[in-house]
Design a protein around this motif. Sequence first.
Motif, PDB file in Angstrom:
ATOM      1  N   ASN A 274      -0.143   6.797  -2.988  1.00  0.00           N
ATOM      2  CA  ASN A 274       1.082   7.340  -3.761  1.00  0.00           C
ATOM      3  C   ASN A 274       1.636   6.801  -4.990  1.00  0.00           C
ATOM      4  OD1 ASN A 274       1.971   9.407  -1.926  1.00  0.00           O
ATOM      5  ND2 ASN A 274       2.965   7.883  -0.605  1.00  0.00           N
ATOM      6  N   TYR A 275       0.469   5.972  -5.956  1.00  0.00           N
ATOM      7  CA  TYR A 275       0.663   5.560  -7.179  1.00  0.00           C
ATOM      8  C   TYR A 275       0.887   6.863  -8.100  1.00  0.00           C
ATOM      9  CZ  TYR A 275       0.095   3.275 -11.568  1.00  0.00           C
ATOM     10  OH  TYR A 275       0.366   2.867 -12.911  1.00  0.00           O
TER      11      TYR A 275
ATOM     12  N   VAL B  44       9.716   1.263  -2.966  1.00  0.00           N
ATOM     13  CA  VAL B  44      10.990   1.543  -1.982  1.00  0.00           C
ATOM     14  C   VAL B  44      11.413   3.073  -2.066  1.00  0.00           C
ATOM     15  CG1 VAL B  44      13.445   0.869  -1.518  1.00  0.00           C
ATOM     16  CG2 VAL B  44      11.565  -1.009  -2.153  1.00  0.00           C
ATOM     17  N   GLU B  45      11.557   3.541  -3.133  1.00  0.00           N
ATOM     18  CA  GLU B  45      12.250   4.789  -3.549  1.00  0.00           C
ATOM     19  C   GLU B  45      11.335   5.848  -3.492  1.00  0.00           C
ATOM     20  OE1 GLU B  45      14.446   4.587  -7.051  1.00  0.00           O
ATOM     21  OE2 GLU B  45      15.694   3.022  -6.097  1.00  0.00           O
ATOM     22  N   GLU B  46       9.784   5.681  -3.838  1.00  0.00           N
ATOM     23  CA  GLU B  46       9.039   6.857  -3.892  1.00  0.00           C
ATOM     24  C   GLU B  46       7.706   6.857  -2.965  1.00  0.00           C
ATOM     25  OE1 GLU B  46       8.353   8.079  -7.814  1.00  0.00           O
ATOM     26  OE2 GLU B  46      10.401   7.060  -8.441  1.00  0.00           O
ATOM     27  N   GLY B  47       7.660   5.824  -2.030  1.00  0.00           N
ATOM     28  CA  GLY B  47       6.750   5.666  -1.119  1.00  0.00           C
ATOM     29  C   GLY B  47       5.281   5.033  -1.539  1.00  0.00           C
ATOM     30  N   TYR B  48       5.255   4.432  -2.817  1.00  0.00           N
ATOM     31  CA  TYR B  48       4.049   3.854  -3.356  1.00  0.00           C
ATOM     32  C   TYR B  48       3.619   2.617  -2.277  1.00  0.00           C
ATOM     33  CZ  TYR B  48       1.337   0.603  -6.129  1.00  0.00           C
ATOM     34  OH  TYR B  48       0.194  -0.241  -6.369  1.00  0.00           O
ATOM     35  N   HIS B  49       2.350   2.543  -1.925  1.00  0.00           N
ATOM     36  CA  HIS B  49       1.901   1.388  -0.939  1.00  0.00           C
ATOM     37  C   HIS B  49       1.180   0.778  -1.952  1.00  0.00           C
ATOM     38  CE1 HIS B  49       0.977  -0.103   2.990  1.00  0.00           C
ATOM     39  NE2 HIS B  49      -0.272  -0.420   2.396  1.00  0.00           N
ATOM     40  N   CYS B  50       1.446  -0.448  -2.151  1.00  0.00           N
ATOM     41  CA  CYS B  50       0.919  -1.426  -3.001  1.00  0.00           C
ATOM     42  C   CYS B  50      -0.204  -2.224  -1.947  1.00  0.00           C
ATOM     43  CB  CYS B  50       1.798  -2.544  -3.393  1.00  0.00           C
ATOM     44  SG  CYS B  50       0.894  -4.026  -4.364  1.00  0.00           S
ATOM     45  N   PRO B  51      -1.436  -2.052  -2.559  1.00  0.00           N
ATOM     46  CA  PRO B  51      -2.563  -2.713  -1.778  1.00  0.00           C
ATOM     47  C   PRO B  51      -2.396  -4.227  -1.780  1.00  0.00           C
ATOM     48  CG  PRO B  51      -3.369  -1.813  -3.818  1.00  0.00           C
ATOM     49  CD  PRO B  51      -2.063  -1.472  -3.775  1.00  0.00           C
ATOM     50  N   ILE B  52      -1.630  -4.894  -2.650  1.00  0.00           N
ATOM     51  CA  ILE B  52      -1.933  -6.042  -2.507  1.00  0.00           C
ATOM     52  C   ILE B  52      -0.773  -6.769  -1.629  1.00  0.00           C
ATOM     53  CG2 ILE B  52      -1.465  -8.409  -4.023  1.00  0.00           C
ATOM     54  CD1 ILE B  52      -4.292  -6.833  -4.288  1.00  0.00           C
ATOM     55  N   CYS B  53       0.355  -6.141  -1.844  1.00  0.00           N
ATOM     56  CA  CYS B  53       1.716  -6.455  -1.018  1.00  0.00           C
ATOM     57  C   CYS B  53       1.659  -6.012   0.329  1.00  0.00           C
ATOM     58  CB  CYS B  53       3.117  -6.336  -2.055  1.00  0.00           C
ATOM     59  SG  CYS B  53       2.976  -6.852  -3.589  1.00  0.00           S
ATOM     60  N   ASP B  54       0.798  -5.072   0.422  1.00  0.00           N
ATOM     61  CA  ASP B  54       0.769  -4.310   1.912  1.00  0.00           C
ATOM     62  C   ASP B  54       2.152  -3.485   2.255  1.00  0.00           C
ATOM     63  OD1 ASP B  54      -0.684  -3.301   4.081  1.00  0.00           O
ATOM     64  OD2 ASP B  54       0.287  -4.821   5.309  1.00  0.00           O
ATOM     65  N   GLY B  55       2.424  -2.891   0.886  1.00  0.00           N
ATOM     66  CA  GLY B  55       3.731  -2.002   1.349  1.00  0.00           C
ATOM     67  C   GLY B  55       4.844  -2.338   0.309  1.00  0.00           C
TER      68      GLY B  55
END
Length: 190
Positions: free
Chosen positions: A27-28, A162-173
């Motif tokens: 979702n980036y 938080v608002e748009e569902g981006y899932h950071c691959p480093i922070c795991d969420g």
Amino acid sequence: MTVIYKELTAADHAAVLELGNQVHGENYLTPESLADYAQRGLVGDTNLNWLAFVDGKLAGIRLTFAPGNWDIDEYCTPSEWPVSVEQMCYFKCSAVDANIRGAGIGRGLLDHSIQAARQLGCKAGLAHIWMQSPNNSAYSYFSRCGGELIKEHADRWYRLSVEEGYHCPICDGVCHCAAGEMILRFKDFS
């Protein structure tokens, strides 16, 4: 290896979404954000968004916003910029297929975007570089291209996660990655 560079068109969106999210996290890029970003890179017949293809397959993307088509937000420090905002494009997103990184594709895409930006009177470009990219490759790459660090900004993509569902691959969420606000002056590009 033969690399073919071409301007982004709507026909390329599905492949751009796939590669962009593969590199930057789920979702980036969304269909809606990509459509918006594509428009921000267009001024008349000038397109600042470029793609690289190897053997007919998308290998890299460079999404760049034209002057006046991007917002100065809390992660920007205009008082530290060497040129006016009217003379600056915004380097929004770059991604290169992991299987062919190091072949000069990122630099080629950057050069194509810069040449287009120069047609609009740009003398520099701003980017928010992902400081936690694997092996800090984003910062290393942009520095090698001549980028100068202006300031680091914590939690740059927090709101997106938080608002748009981006899932950071480093922070795991929920993303707490920092962005390096960097300026690239166009003096060294042909």
